[in-house]
Structure formats: C-alpha cells, structure tokens
Design a protein around this motif. Structure first.
Motif, PDB file in Angstrom:
ATOM      1  N   THR A   1      57.280 -48.392 -64.312  1.00 16.35           N
ATOM      2  CA  THR A   1      56.760 -48.782 -65.620  1.00 16.35           C
ATOM      3  C   THR A   1      57.362 -50.097 -66.079  1.00 16.35           C
ATOM      4  N   VAL A   2      58.689 -50.253 -65.861  1.00 12.46           N
ATOM      5  CA  VAL A   2      59.361 -51.492 -66.249  1.00 12.46           C
ATOM      6  C   VAL A   2      58.754 -52.677 -65.519  1.00 12.46           C
ATOM      7  N   LEU A   3      58.583 -52.538 -64.205  1.00 12.42           N
ATOM      8  CA  LEU A   3      58.050 -53.645 -63.418  1.00 12.42           C
ATOM      9  C   LEU A   3      56.599 -53.940 -63.779  1.00 12.42           C
ATOM     10  N   GLU A   4      55.829 -52.918 -64.096  1.00 11.99           N
ATOM     11  CA  GLU A   4      54.454 -53.133 -64.522  1.00 11.99           C
ATOM     12  C   GLU A   4      54.406 -53.905 -65.833  1.00 11.99           C
ATOM     13  N   GLU A   5      55.332 -53.570 -66.745  1.00  7.78           N
ATOM     14  CA  GLU A   5      55.355 -54.245 -68.028  1.00  7.78           C
ATOM     15  C   GLU A   5      55.766 -55.699 -67.884  1.00  7.78           C
ATOM     16  N   ILE A   6      56.646 -55.993 -66.901  1.00  4.84           N
ATOM     17  CA  ILE A   6      57.016 -57.384 -66.631  1.00  4.84           C
ATOM     18  C   ILE A   6      55.761 -58.186 -66.322  1.00  4.84           C
ATOM     19  N   THR A   7      54.965 -57.660 -65.385  1.00  2.00           N
ATOM     20  CA  THR A   7      53.758 -58.353 -64.960  1.00  2.00           C
ATOM     21  C   THR A   7      52.786 -58.520 -66.112  1.00  2.00           C
ATOM     22  N   LYS A   8      52.641 -57.485 -66.923  1.00  2.00           N
ATOM     23  CA  LYS A   8      51.683 -57.528 -68.023  1.00  2.00           C
ATOM     24  C   LYS A   8      52.061 -58.592 -69.055  1.00  2.00           C
ATOM     25  N   GLU A   9      53.349 -58.782 -69.292  1.00  2.00           N
ATOM     26  CA  GLU A   9      53.755 -59.634 -70.380  1.00  2.00           C
ATOM     27  C   GLU A   9      54.011 -61.075 -69.974  1.00  2.00           C
ATOM     28  N   LEU A  10      54.076 -61.387 -68.707  1.00  2.00           N
ATOM     29  CA  LEU A  10      54.232 -62.770 -68.287  1.00  2.00           C
ATOM     30  C   LEU A  10      52.958 -63.539 -68.615  1.00  2.00           C
ATOM     31  N   PHE A  11      53.089 -64.766 -69.079  1.00  2.00           N
ATOM     32  CA  PHE A  11      51.902 -65.570 -69.386  1.00  2.00           C
ATOM     33  C   PHE A  11      51.353 -66.251 -68.140  1.00  2.00           C
ATOM     34  N   PHE A  12      52.047 -66.106 -67.019  1.00  2.00           N
ATOM     35  CA  PHE A  12      51.645 -66.723 -65.758  1.00  2.00           C
ATOM     36  C   PHE A  12      51.697 -65.686 -64.646  1.00  2.00           C
ATOM     37  N   LYS A  13      51.175 -66.064 -63.494  1.00  2.00           N
ATOM     38  CA  LYS A  13      51.258 -65.233 -62.295  1.00  2.00           C
ATOM     39  C   LYS A  13      52.200 -65.907 -61.297  1.00  2.00           C
ATOM     40  N   ILE A  14      52.792 -65.114 -60.419  1.00  2.04           N
ATOM     41  CA  ILE A  14      53.772 -65.642 -59.469  1.00  2.04           C
ATOM     42  C   ILE A  14      53.203 -65.678 -58.058  1.00  2.04           C
ATOM     43  N   SER A  15      53.363 -66.811 -57.402  1.00  2.00           N
ATOM     44  CA  SER A  15      52.991 -66.961 -55.991  1.00  2.00           C
ATOM     45  C   SER A  15      54.214 -67.471 -55.230  1.00  2.00           C
ATOM     46  N   LEU A  16      54.125 -67.451 -53.914  1.00  2.00           N
ATOM     47  CA  LEU A  16      55.222 -67.947 -53.084  1.00  2.00           C
ATOM     48  C   LEU A  16      54.747 -69.133 -52.260  1.00  2.00           C
ATOM     49  N   ALA A  17      55.423 -70.268 -52.445  1.00  2.00           N
ATOM     50  CA  ALA A  17      55.133 -71.446 -51.635  1.00  2.00           C
ATOM     51  C   ALA A  17      55.781 -71.278 -50.266  1.00  2.00           C
ATOM     52  N   GLN A  18      55.010 -71.508 -49.222  1.00  2.00           N
ATOM     53  CA  GLN A  18      55.473 -71.287 -47.855  1.00  2.00           C
ATOM     54  C   GLN A  18      56.695 -72.130 -47.510  1.00  2.00           C
ATOM     55  N   TRP A  19      56.858 -73.279 -48.195  1.00  2.00           N
ATOM     56  CA  TRP A  19      58.002 -74.143 -47.908  1.00  2.00           C
ATOM     57  C   TRP A  19      59.315 -73.446 -48.213  1.00  2.00           C
ATOM     58  N   SER A  20      59.307 -72.430 -49.058  1.00  2.00           N
ATOM     59  CA  SER A  20      60.525 -71.684 -49.356  1.00  2.00           C
ATOM     60  C   SER A  20      61.112 -71.041 -48.102  1.00  2.00           C
ATOM     61  N   LEU A  21      60.270 -70.854 -47.094  1.00  2.00           N
ATOM     62  CA  LEU A  21      60.692 -70.230 -45.835  1.00  2.00           C
ATOM     63  C   LEU A  21      60.612 -71.211 -44.669  1.00  2.00           C
ATOM     64  N   HIS A  22      60.735 -72.508 -44.959  1.00  2.00           N
ATOM     65  CA  HIS A  22      60.524 -73.506 -43.907  1.00  2.00           C
ATOM     66  C   HIS A  22      61.563 -73.429 -42.792  1.00  2.00           C
ATOM     67  N   LYS A  23      62.786 -73.035 -43.118  1.00  2.00           N
ATOM     68  CA  LYS A  23      63.811 -72.919 -42.074  1.00  2.00           C
ATOM     69  C   LYS A  23      63.441 -71.827 -41.077  1.00  2.00           C
ATOM     70  N   ALA A  24      63.043 -70.677 -41.593  1.00  2.00           N
ATOM     71  CA  ALA A  24      62.662 -69.563 -40.729  1.00  2.00           C
ATOM     72  C   ALA A  24      61.413 -69.892 -39.921  1.00  2.00           C
ATOM     73  N   LEU A  25      60.468 -70.590 -40.541  1.00  2.00           N
ATOM     74  CA  LEU A  25      59.216 -70.930 -39.863  1.00  2.00           C
ATOM     75  C   LEU A  25      59.438 -71.976 -38.778  1.00  2.00           C
ATOM     76  N   PHE A  26      60.200 -73.018 -39.084  1.00  2.00           N
ATOM     77  CA  PHE A  26      60.469 -74.051 -38.084  1.00  2.00           C
ATOM     78  C   PHE A  26      61.322 -73.512 -36.933  1.00  2.00           C
ATOM     79  N   ALA A  27      62.189 -72.541 -37.239  1.00  2.00           N
ATOM     80  CA  ALA A  27      63.054 -71.964 -36.208  1.00  2.00           C
ATOM     81  C   ALA A  27      62.324 -70.938 -35.347  1.00  2.00           C
ATOM     82  N   GLY A  28      61.133 -70.549 -35.758  1.00  2.00           N
ATOM     83  CA  GLY A  28      60.382 -69.547 -35.015  1.00  2.00           C
ATOM     84  C   GLY A  28      60.776 -68.123 -35.362  1.00  2.00           C
ATOM     85  N   ASP A  29      61.611 -67.955 -36.394  1.00  2.00           N
ATOM     86  CA  ASP A  29      62.007 -66.611 -36.811  1.00  2.00           C
ATOM     87  C   ASP A  29      60.897 -65.916 -37.593  1.00  2.00           C
ATOM     88  N   LEU A  30      59.988 -66.707 -38.122  1.00  2.00           N
ATOM     89  CA  LEU A  30      58.824 -66.183 -38.840  1.00  2.00           C
ATOM     90  C   LEU A  30      57.603 -66.961 -38.385  1.00  2.00           C
TER      91      LEU A  30
END
Length: 326
Positions: A38-67
C-alpha cells in the motif's frame, strides 16, 4: 496524524530504502500499520512524474558484457521495479535496421510489461555542422533511429546539437539540421529531443532559442540535471577539464517549456541520501512548476556506489522528494 501525513512521514524517514534495506514491521508501525504494498502504491499515485531508467546508468556492466542489451528490460523490472526504459544507441549501434533483433527487443519489453520511452542517439555526426553536406549526412544517419524508435514503441529519440564555430553559426546550422530531421520524424510520430550535452547545448538560453526557432512541435528538449559544462580545456564536449559551467537550475528552467523528457543525473550522495551536486528539491520544483508530468529517467554516473546501488539511491531520492512536494 492522518494516513496521508503518516505516509509522508514514513517516506521521509525511509531514506535509502533502495539500497537494499528492507521495510520492517517497526517502520510500518510509524505508517499506521499500512502494508508495504500500500505504501509503495501510494508513492506512485502521488508522484507528479513517472520514473524510467536510462540505459547509460548500466554502461559499465553493458560494455563489460556482464549485461546484454536484450536483457536490459527484464533486468530493469526485476532489480529495480521500474517499468519504463530509455535505450542508448551505443549498445545496439549495428542493429538499427535489424528487424529481427529489434523485434526481440520489443518482445522482451512487452513480455516484461516495460514501456520503451526513447532512444538516446550518439556518434551519428553533428546536426549543427556548419558544412551543409556533413550536416545533411548527419540527418540521414539519424533517420534509421527514428524508424527504430517507432518500431519499438518509443515516443522520441534524443540527439545532440553539436557543431564547430561561433554560437550564432552553430545555432543557425543546428536549427536547419533539427528542423530537417523533425520534418522526417513527423510521419513516424516521433519527437526529436536535444539534451544539454556539452558545448553550446549546455547553455540553456542558447538551446531554448534553437528549439523554438525550428518551428517544429515535435522538436523539444531533454533537460539533464547535470551536463552544464559549456567550455572545456581541450575544446571538446566531454573530454577536458571544465573551465566554464552554466547554472544548472537556470538552464533546466529555460529548457523545461520545450521538455518532452527529463534526466535525473546523479553522481554522489550524502549520508541522508541526498544528491551532493544537485539540490533535488529545488530541481524537481522547477520541473513541476513547468507543468511536466512525464517520465524522469534515472541516469546514475557515479563511482562511489555500484551501478545497482546508484540506481537504487536515485530512485529512492526521486520518490522521497517527489512525495514530499505539495
């Protein structure tokens, strides 16, 4: 204290829950016994924006072949409970026209219930090149990414407005290049977004004027909370020591009227889970005041935390600050 106040107090005290700390029964008692879900649902409901993940956040893992790029959407959902992604062309740069590969990307996103938001495109030439032939070639180079973005279900591609020359010369060239690419993208219902990414593009007023001058409704900005170095020691966009930096809060405010995406850049955090280099309360207020309600993409680039920890810390920060805003 009513439920809403309890929930807000709980979230403010939660801090870096994203770093792996579990939500204990004792913590839940401070929220009136409300369940974790319920707490986590309310977080989502009350945020004025939505959250996405930019792939560059994982660039080390991706360039290394770990992902692997194909596993990015499933990994994003499983590890971070994030249901929207922003791709980076570098991780499938030779696959822009490979419909079999793109089909697999699209299938995996769909199978995991993950929305494909945009593609960040680099290394396809300068859209603000003063040489007309080189600029037109850059426009042509970007067209395949417009087509790929439409196929994947994205609403935009992020491009760069780089060029070599005076601010006025590069602005004129960038207006021409961006207008041309935006005209092409109209038929695909794709937006062309420019990020503050170094050089003139990190001058908020310069970029806002360029975007407005294209006269294209599908040409906009992707304000990044970082990336405001406008002059480096070696004259590059990223490489040398920064000699002159634009005010990040002024720059984001200037770009927000044209924003169709936002990047939440982070590097380091203090003991309370706040971003050291950017005041997120101030920055998110600027975003909210502009009437923006779309995706804010997490883009962690620090080294003191692992990529996973940095992403989790940024998500926790966005949720905590977003929840505390009126």
């Amino acid at each position: 204290m009513n439920l809403s106040q309890q929930r807000r107090s709980f979230i403010k005290n939660l801090g870096l829950v994203g770093l792996g700390a579990s939500i204990s029964p004792i913590m839940l008692q401070s929220c009136g016994g409300t369940s974790t879900q319920t707490v986590l649902e309310e977080i989502t409901k009350e945020l004025f924006f939505k959250i996405s993940l930019a792939q560059w956040s994982l660039h080390k893992a991706l360039f290394a072949g770990d992902l692997d790029n194909l596993d990015f959407t499933a990994y994003t959902k499983k590890e971070f409970d994030i249901h929207a992604v922003e791709y980076v062309s570098a991780f499938f740069k030779d696959k822009a026209k490979d419909m079999s590969y793109l089909g697999e990307m699209k299938k995996r996103a769909s199978d995991n219930g993950v929305e494909s938001v945009l593609i960040m495109v680099d290394d396809e030439g300068y859209l603000g090149d003063l040489d007309t032939a080189a600029r037109n070639q850059s426009v042509d180079n970007h067209k395949k990414w417009v087509e790929a973005a439409q196929f994947l279900g994205c609403h935009s591609i992020r491009v760069n407005a780089f060029g070599r020359g005076s601010a006025e010369e590069v602005a004129a060239a960038a207006i021409d290049g961006l207008r041309s690419l935006s005209e092409f993208a109209l038929d695909y219902d794709i937006n062309i977004l420019v990020e503050n990414h170094g050089g003139y593009s990190s001058d908020g007023q310069w970029l806002a004027n360029v975007i407005q001058s294209t006269g294209m409704a599908n040409c906009g900005t992707l304000p990044d909370f970082g990336n405001f170095c406008i002059k480096r020691s070696d004259g590059s966009e990223w490489g040398g020591e920064c000699l002159e930096e634009y005010d990040r809060y002024k720059g984001v405010a200037e770009m927000m009227p044209f924003a169709k995406g936002v990047s939440a850049k982070t590097y380091d955090f203090d003991a309370d889970g706040n971003c050291i280099e950017t005041d997120y309360e101030r920055m998110l207020q600027i975003v909210k005041d502009a009437g923006y309600t779309g995706y804010i993409g997490i883009e962690y680039e620090g080294s003191n935390l692992s990529e996973m920890e940095g992403i989790q810390a940024t998500k926790a920060l966005l949720e905590r600050v977003g929840m505390s805003m009126d």
